[in-house]
Design an enzyme around this catalytic site. Structure first.
Site, mmCIF file in Angstrom:
data_model
loop_
_atom_site.group_PDB
_atom_site.id
_atom_site.type_symbol
_atom_site.label_atom_id
_atom_site.label_comp_id
_atom_site.label_asym_id
_atom_site.label_seq_id
_atom_site.Cartn_x
_atom_site.Cartn_y
_atom_site.Cartn_z
ATOM 1 N N GLN A 86 -12.854 44.561 56.551
ATOM 2 C CA GLN A 86 -12.306 45.712 55.836
ATOM 3 C C GLN A 86 -11.645 45.315 54.513
ATOM 4 O OE1 GLN A 86 -12.777 48.858 56.392
ATOM 5 N NE2 GLN A 86 -13.986 48.472 58.237
ATOM 6 N N SER A 87 -12.146 44.260 53.902
ATOM 7 C CA SER A 87 -11.586 43.776 52.631
ATOM 8 C C SER A 87 -11.823 44.761 51.491
ATOM 9 C CB SER A 87 -12.225 42.429 52.276
ATOM 10 O OG SER A 87 -11.921 42.063 50.946
ATOM 11 N N ASN A 88 -10.732 45.227 50.892
ATOM 12 C CA ASN A 88 -10.830 46.062 49.696
ATOM 13 C C ASN A 88 -11.357 45.254 48.512
ATOM 14 O OD1 ASN A 88 -9.537 48.526 50.812
ATOM 15 N ND2 ASN A 88 -7.774 47.172 50.985
#
Length: 342
Positions: A86-88
């Site tokens: 879920q890395s922005n």
């Protein structure tokens, strides 16, 4: 106002930069929240870095402006980076590569905390695929750095010119994006005729906090920053942020020093681990949404805003204080954390 913007902006102008934002992000007063009795006479504002536009928005675009400037100056044709599912930062690196016509390689690591389908398949990881990068999903426990090093060697053998974006974009060069944001905030404060007493930020890979602190220090501003760590322990975040801020200051002006006493890190909102929801986070995100119509993510902004609320309620700031909360974006993460709000 007591600061030297010319000094800071002259230092930033020495570095290559690609414009990715459509202009300054809005600075808004939280009128309804500020009027609540438990805000103890403090006035709350938000800096809307969730409204940076490209790729779904978020604070990483500021870092990517300077990292991309460096990459293009080196003739890069491929961007390589890594992060959690879920890395922005991974999402926005892929979006920037698409905008620039560059290839992109994303290395995504599994979470030891979340294994549900919402987390594995929704939110940022869903958007990543839309931007067209090559995605490498590593097994649980695999370290991304050696994989990235091997991948870079493989790409170079193919005649490609890869550029490695660091975790969270938070190298000293990437942190210059938030030194530039510090100048933007000072300009906006001037326009409003006020100086913020405190800026509150989430602290993950420490780049946002470090860049802001370096920028304010270089501009000789008296505004303080408090970072609420969401990744490392308070001690780890303090050491990493102090070291990184000093590295950024070396880029801006190697004659400027920073005392450790200037740095404020609070570990009260981290919870059991990175990405683990807390009740304070849920209350803070719901309060912001129900009173101001604004959304903040559960991993970074939600915990930092919970820290701001707790500090104000506990009387940490005198009545009349002007407090600025940095909304760093990460909104796709809300959909990956659906079960946290059940």
């Amino acid at each position: 106002m007591s600061h030297d913007l010319t000094r800071l902006e002259a230092a930033l102008a020495r570095y290559p930069r690609v414009t990715l934002l459509e202009g300054p992000t809005p600075l808004q007063k939280l009128s309804r929240l500020s009027a609540l009795p438990d805000m103890n006479g403090c006035t709350l504002y938000v800096k809307r870095d969730d409204l940076t536009g490209l790729g779904g928005g978020g604070n990483k675009l500021r870092k990517l402006e300077f990292l991309l400037g460096e990459a293009l100056a080196q003739g890069a044709d491929t961007l390589v980076t890594w992060g959690g599912l879920q890395s922005n930062h991974a999402r926005l690196t892929a979006a920037v590569a698409a905008r620039q016509g560059l290839a992109c390689e994303l290395i995504l690591t599994q979470s030891g905390v979340r294994t549900d389908d919402d987390y594995r398949l929704n939110g940022n990881v869903l958007l990543d695929g839309l931007f067209g990068p090559t995605i490498h999903r590593l097994p649980q426990g695999a370290a991304p750095e050696p994989f990235a090093a091997d991948l870079v060697e493989q790409l170079e053998r193919q005649g490609r010119k890869p550029f490695v974006m660091p975790l969270g974009g938070s190298s000293p060069t990437g942190c210059l994006g938030y030194a530039a944001c510090a100048a933007e905030i000072l300009h906006q404060g001037n326009a409003l005729g006020l100086q913020f007493d405190r800026i509150i930020v989430p602290n993950g890979s420490s780049g946002t906090h470090s860049g802001l602190l370096a920028g304010l220090t270089e501009a000789r501003s008296s505004t303080r920053i408090t970072g609420f760590t969401v990744l490392g322990t308070q001690e780890q975040a303090y050491a990493a942020t102090l070291d990184k801020t000093r590295q950024v200051l070396q880029l801006l002006d190697d004659s400027t020093s920073l005392s450790g006493e200037t740095l404020s890190i609070d570990g009260s909102q981290r919870g059991d681990a990175y990405g683990v929801p807390t009740e304070a986070m849920r209350e803070a995100t719901r309060l912001l949404a129900s009173h101001e119509g604004l959304l903040t993510d559960p991993v970074y902004g939600g915990k930092a805003f919970a820290g701001l609320l707790a500090s104000v309620r506990n009387g940490a700031f005198p009545a009349g204080s002007h407090l600025l909360f940095l909304m760093t974006g990460g909104l796709p993460g809300i959909f990956a954390y659906r079960s946290a709000y059940d």
